[in-house]
Motif scaffolding. Structure first.
Motif, PDB file in Angstrom:
ATOM      1  N   MET A  47       0.830  -1.199   0.000  1.00 37.76           N
ATOM      2  CA  MET A  47       0.000   0.000   0.000  1.00 37.76           C
ATOM      3  C   MET A  47       0.869   1.255   0.000  1.00 37.76           C
ATOM      4  SD  MET A  47      -2.877  -1.284   2.716  1.00 37.76           S
ATOM      5  CE  MET A  47      -3.932   0.165   2.557  1.00 37.76           C
ATOM      6  N   ASN A  48       0.354   2.300  -0.603  1.00 33.01           N
ATOM      7  CA  ASN A  48       1.085   3.555  -0.644  1.00 33.01           C
ATOM      8  C   ASN A  48       1.159   4.188   0.739  1.00 33.01           C
ATOM      9  OD1 ASN A  48       1.645   3.650  -3.442  1.00 33.01           O
ATOM     10  ND2 ASN A  48      -0.426   4.360  -3.857  1.00 33.01           N
ATOM     11  N   PRO A  49       2.278   4.795   1.078  1.00 31.63           N
ATOM     12  CA  PRO A  49       2.364   5.508   2.355  1.00 31.63           C
ATOM     13  C   PRO A  49       1.430   6.714   2.328  1.00 31.63           C
ATOM     14  CG  PRO A  49       4.301   5.957   1.025  1.00 31.63           C
ATOM     15  CD  PRO A  49       3.539   4.878   0.316  1.00 31.63           C
ATOM     16  N   GLN A  50       0.579   6.824   3.300  1.00 31.09           N
ATOM     17  CA  GLN A  50      -0.398   7.918   3.338  1.00 31.09           C
ATOM     18  C   GLN A  50       0.045   8.962   4.361  1.00 31.09           C
ATOM     19  OE1 GLN A  50      -2.959   8.126   1.340  1.00 31.09           O
ATOM     20  NE2 GLN A  50      -3.432   6.043   0.667  1.00 31.09           N
ATOM     21  N   ASP A  51       0.224  10.179   3.906  1.00 34.55           N
ATOM     22  CA  ASP A  51       0.511  11.289   4.822  1.00 34.55           C
ATOM     23  C   ASP A  51      -0.820  11.988   5.097  1.00 34.55           C
ATOM     24  OD1 ASP A  51       1.261  13.561   6.171  1.00 34.55           O
ATOM     25  OD2 ASP A  51       3.073  13.870   4.975  1.00 34.55           O
ATOM     26  N   PHE A  52      -1.548  11.469   6.077  1.00 35.01           N
ATOM     27  CA  PHE A  52      -2.890  11.976   6.350  1.00 35.01           C
ATOM     28  C   PHE A  52      -2.873  13.437   6.807  1.00 35.01           C
ATOM     29  CE2 PHE A  52      -3.614   7.328   7.016  1.00 35.01           C
ATOM     30  CZ  PHE A  52      -4.455   7.155   5.938  1.00 35.01           C
ATOM     31  N   LEU A  53      -1.828  13.863   7.489  1.00 34.24           N
ATOM     32  CA  LEU A  53      -1.754  15.257   7.921  1.00 34.24           C
ATOM     33  C   LEU A  53      -1.607  16.179   6.714  1.00 34.24           C
ATOM     34  CD1 LEU A  53       0.463  15.059  11.135  1.00 34.24           C
ATOM     35  CD2 LEU A  53      -2.012  15.355  10.966  1.00 34.24           C
ATOM     36  N   ALA A  54      -0.796  15.779   5.752  1.00 36.38           N
ATOM     37  CA  ALA A  54      -0.648  16.584   4.534  1.00 36.38           C
ATOM     38  C   ALA A  54      -1.962  16.626   3.760  1.00 36.38           C
ATOM     39  CB  ALA A  54       0.470  16.012   3.659  1.00 36.38           C
ATOM     40  N   GLN A  55      -2.642  15.483   3.690  1.00 38.67           N
ATOM     41  CA  GLN A  55      -3.930  15.430   3.003  1.00 38.67           C
ATOM     42  C   GLN A  55      -4.966  16.294   3.716  1.00 38.67           C
ATOM     43  OE1 GLN A  55      -4.829  11.243   2.749  1.00 38.67           O
ATOM     44  NE2 GLN A  55      -2.889  10.794   1.727  1.00 38.67           N
ATOM     45  N   LYS A  56      -4.934  16.260   5.039  1.00 39.97           N
ATOM     46  CA  LYS A  56      -5.854  17.096   5.820  1.00 39.97           C
ATOM     47  C   LYS A  56      -5.631  18.575   5.512  1.00 39.97           C
ATOM     48  CE  LYS A  56      -4.608  18.105   9.944  1.00 39.97           C
ATOM     49  NZ  LYS A  56      -4.487  19.591   9.813  1.00 39.97           N
ATOM     50  N   ARG A  57      -4.362  18.983   5.517  1.00 40.92           N
ATOM     51  CA  ARG A  57      -4.066  20.388   5.243  1.00 40.92           C
ATOM     52  C   ARG A  57      -4.466  20.769   3.820  1.00 40.92           C
ATOM     53  NH1 ARG A  57       0.537  19.045   8.521  1.00 40.92           N
ATOM     54  NH2 ARG A  57       1.722  18.411   6.675  1.00 40.92           N
ATOM     55  N   ALA A  58      -4.198  19.881   2.882  1.00 38.53           N
ATOM     56  CA  ALA A  58      -4.483  20.192   1.480  1.00 38.53           C
ATOM     57  C   ALA A  58      -5.973  20.284   1.193  1.00 38.53           C
ATOM     58  CB  ALA A  58      -3.836  19.139   0.574  1.00 38.53           C
ATOM     59  N   SER A  59      -6.784  19.539   1.950  1.00 41.44           N
ATOM     60  CA  SER A  59      -8.223  19.495   1.673  1.00 41.44           C
ATOM     61  C   SER A  59      -9.054  20.371   2.601  1.00 41.44           C
ATOM     62  CB  SER A  59      -8.721  18.046   1.770  1.00 41.44           C
ATOM     63  OG  SER A  59      -8.508  17.529   3.076  1.00 41.44           O
ATOM     64  N   ALA A  60      -8.410  21.059   3.528  1.00 44.84           N
ATOM     65  CA  ALA A  60      -9.157  21.835   4.523  1.00 44.84           C
ATOM     66  C   ALA A  60     -10.007  22.933   3.891  1.00 44.84           C
ATOM     67  CB  ALA A  60      -8.194  22.441   5.547  1.00 44.84           C
ATOM     68  N   SER A  61      -9.548  23.510   2.797  1.00 49.64           N
ATOM     69  CA  SER A  61     -10.271  24.634   2.198  1.00 49.64           C
ATOM     70  C   SER A  61     -11.323  24.198   1.187  1.00 49.64           C
ATOM     71  CB  SER A  61      -9.288  25.581   1.515  1.00 49.64           C
ATOM     72  OG  SER A  61      -8.578  24.898   0.483  1.00 49.64           O
ATOM     73  N   GLY A  62     -11.354  22.908   0.843  1.00 51.92           N
ATOM     74  CA  GLY A  62     -12.348  22.426  -0.113  1.00 51.92           C
ATOM     75  C   GLY A  62     -12.105  20.974  -0.468  1.00 51.92           C
ATOM     76  N   GLN A  63     -13.174  20.281  -0.848  1.00 52.76           N
ATOM     77  CA  GLN A  63     -13.051  18.870  -1.223  1.00 52.76           C
ATOM     78  C   GLN A  63     -13.451  18.659  -2.671  1.00 52.76           C
ATOM     79  OE1 GLN A  63     -15.842  16.003   0.292  1.00 52.76           O
ATOM     80  NE2 GLN A  63     -17.427  17.535   0.728  1.00 52.76           N
ATOM     81  N   TYR A  64     -12.721  17.774  -3.348  1.00 52.49           N
ATOM     82  CA  TYR A  64     -12.983  17.455  -4.752  1.00 52.49           C
ATOM     83  C   TYR A  64     -12.908  15.939  -4.930  1.00 52.49           C
ATOM     84  CZ  TYR A  64     -11.869  22.368  -4.694  1.00 52.49           C
ATOM     85  OH  TYR A  64     -11.849  23.700  -4.367  1.00 52.49           O
ATOM     86  N   PRO A  65     -13.848  15.201  -4.321  1.00 51.37           N
ATOM     87  CA  PRO A  65     -13.790  13.736  -4.364  1.00 51.37           C
ATOM     88  C   PRO A  65     -14.026  13.201  -5.764  1.00 51.37           C
ATOM     89  CG  PRO A  65     -15.906  14.458  -3.504  1.00 51.37           C
ATOM     90  CD  PRO A  65     -15.056  15.688  -3.628  1.00 51.37           C
ATOM     91  N   ALA A  66     -13.372  12.081  -6.057  1.00 55.02           N
ATOM     92  CA  ALA A  66     -13.528  11.445  -7.358  1.00 55.02           C
ATOM     93  C   ALA A  66     -14.719  10.497  -7.390  1.00 55.02           C
ATOM     94  CB  ALA A  66     -12.258  10.684  -7.726  1.00 55.02           C
ATOM     95  N   ALA A  67     -15.114   9.975  -6.216  1.00 54.87           N
ATOM     96  CA  ALA A  67     -16.173   8.964  -6.177  1.00 54.87           C
ATOM     97  C   ALA A  67     -16.881   9.001  -4.838  1.00 54.87           C
ATOM     98  CB  ALA A  67     -15.582   7.570  -6.408  1.00 54.87           C
ATOM     99  N   ILE A  68     -18.069   8.394  -4.797  1.00 50.42           N
ATOM    100  CA  ILE A  68     -18.758   8.114  -3.546  1.00 50.42           C
ATOM    101  C   ILE A  68     -18.930   6.604  -3.456  1.00 50.42           C
ATOM    102  CG2 ILE A  68     -20.997   8.638  -4.641  1.00 50.42           C
ATOM    103  CD1 ILE A  68     -22.046   9.199  -1.746  1.00 50.42           C
ATOM    104  N   ILE A  69     -18.608   6.046  -2.302  1.00 47.39           N
ATOM    105  CA  ILE A  69     -18.680   4.608  -2.090  1.00 47.39           C
ATOM    106  C   ILE A  69     -19.749   4.314  -1.050  1.00 47.39           C
ATOM    107  CG2 ILE A  69     -17.427   2.529  -1.418  1.00 47.39           C
ATOM    108  CD1 ILE A  69     -14.823   4.075  -2.092  1.00 47.39           C
ATOM    109  N   LEU A  70     -20.748   3.525  -1.439  1.00 44.98           N
ATOM    110  CA  LEU A  70     -21.776   3.055  -0.515  1.00 44.98           C
ATOM    111  C   LEU A  70     -21.411   1.622  -0.138  1.00 44.98           C
ATOM    112  CD1 LEU A  70     -24.451   3.065   1.015  1.00 44.98           C
ATOM    113  CD2 LEU A  70     -25.616   2.544  -1.143  1.00 44.98           C
ATOM    114  N   SER A  71     -21.047   1.415   1.113  1.00 46.52           N
ATOM    115  CA  SER A  71     -20.623   0.089   1.547  1.00 46.52           C
ATOM    116  C   SER A  71     -21.263  -0.252   2.886  1.00 46.52           C
ATOM    117  CB  SER A  71     -19.095   0.015   1.649  1.00 46.52           C
ATOM    118  OG  SER A  71     -18.604   0.960   2.584  1.00 46.52           O
ATOM    119  N   CYS A  72     -20.988  -1.462   3.358  1.00 44.93           N
ATOM    120  CA  CYS A  72     -21.577  -1.965   4.599  1.00 44.93           C
ATOM    121  C   CYS A  72     -20.777  -1.461   5.807  1.00 44.93           C
ATOM    122  CB  CYS A  72     -21.590  -3.497   4.564  1.00 44.93           C
ATOM    123  SG  CYS A  72     -22.360  -4.276   6.009  1.00 44.93           S
TER     124      CYS A  72
END
Length: 250
Positions: free
Chosen positions: A77-102
């Motif tokens: 799995m790719n290393p995820q820098d969740f803090l960097a992702q949090k900072r990058a997405s704080a001003s807006g979200q641009y999701p590619a998909a929505i997943i409906l799961s259990c």
């Protein structure tokens, strides 16, 4: 960073699939390596921007999900820098998909598809069923936030499916399980039609995914129109708890 070798520590060749989310198929680190410059973890792990998301087609997004699941299954799995992702997405979200799961604790979509913060909207409910609240959430994700794929993902050995087969009566769960029962009736299966038969349970789970997709198209004109116009794709999948594979359904 002063050397290309330092970049490789944070941006390994295996990260190219992850970079595809960020650059519509052209990895930021791959570009950096080609021109001989370094790249920072912030660049490597940042969340999707509007331009990056819009550069992806629905088919490309589905393919990236498949590759993410392959990384999960292989333990790479790719290393995820969740803090960097949090900072990058704080001003807006641009999701590619929505997943409906259990809600099953063994089937967290973000992990088994190797997805980071800001890349998908994630909706979870027992038995991955559709209801007005879920449909409203999907309409927001696609018509407002710009997601291009709706993925309905069931899984093997689903407790909600077993409960519906057994006609379980338990508070508010009773009504939820009623939503699954049409899928039981639609399931063609030769053999024991009980919750003790794992094959039948999984067959119903697949039928339930298809039934949910049908409900989305039939009950939400907004999503149906987006799909007819080629702006989104609605697809189904089954996650196998035993081997970790997400099998996408045609």
């Amino acid at each position: 960073m002063e050397s290309g070798s330092d970049c490789c520590k944070t941006c390994r060749p295996d990260d190219n699939d992850r970079r595809a989310w960020l650059k519509g198929g052209v990895g930021a680190c791959a570009v950096a390596l080609l021109v001989g410059i370094g790249c920072s973890p912030e660049l490597a792990q940042a969340a999707l921007t509007l331009a990056q998301r819009d550069a992806l087609t629905p088919d490309q997004i589905i393919e990236l999900m498949k590759k993410g699941n392959e990384r999960f299954r292989s333990g790479r799995m790719n290393p995820q820098d969740f803090l960097a992702q949090k900072r990058a997405s704080a001003s807006g979200q641009y999701p590619a998909a929505i997943i409906l799961s259990c809600i099953d604790s063994r089937a967290p979509a973000e992990i088994i598809l190797d997805i980071g913060i800001g890349e998908t909207v994630n909706a979870r409910v027992a038995g991955n069923v559709s209801n007005p609240d879920m449909l409203g959430s999907m309409e927001f994700a696609c018509a407002v936030a710009g997601a291009k794929v709706i993925l309905v993902m069931g899984h093997t050995a689903c407790g909600a499916i077993k409960g519906a087969i057994d006609n379980v009566q338990l508070g508010n769960l009773t009504g939820l399980l009623e939503s699954i029962k049409p899928a039981i009736e639609e399931t063609q299966y030769e053999g024991e039609r009980t919750s003790k038969n794992a094959g039948f349970v999984d067959a119903v789970a697949q039928s339930n995914v298809r039934y949910t997709i049908g409900a989305i198209r039939n009950i939400s004109p907004i999503l149906a129109d987006l799909e007819r116009g080629g702006k989104i794709r609605i697809v189904g999948a089954m996650y196998d708890l035993n081997n970790g594979k997400v099998n996408f359904m045609s």
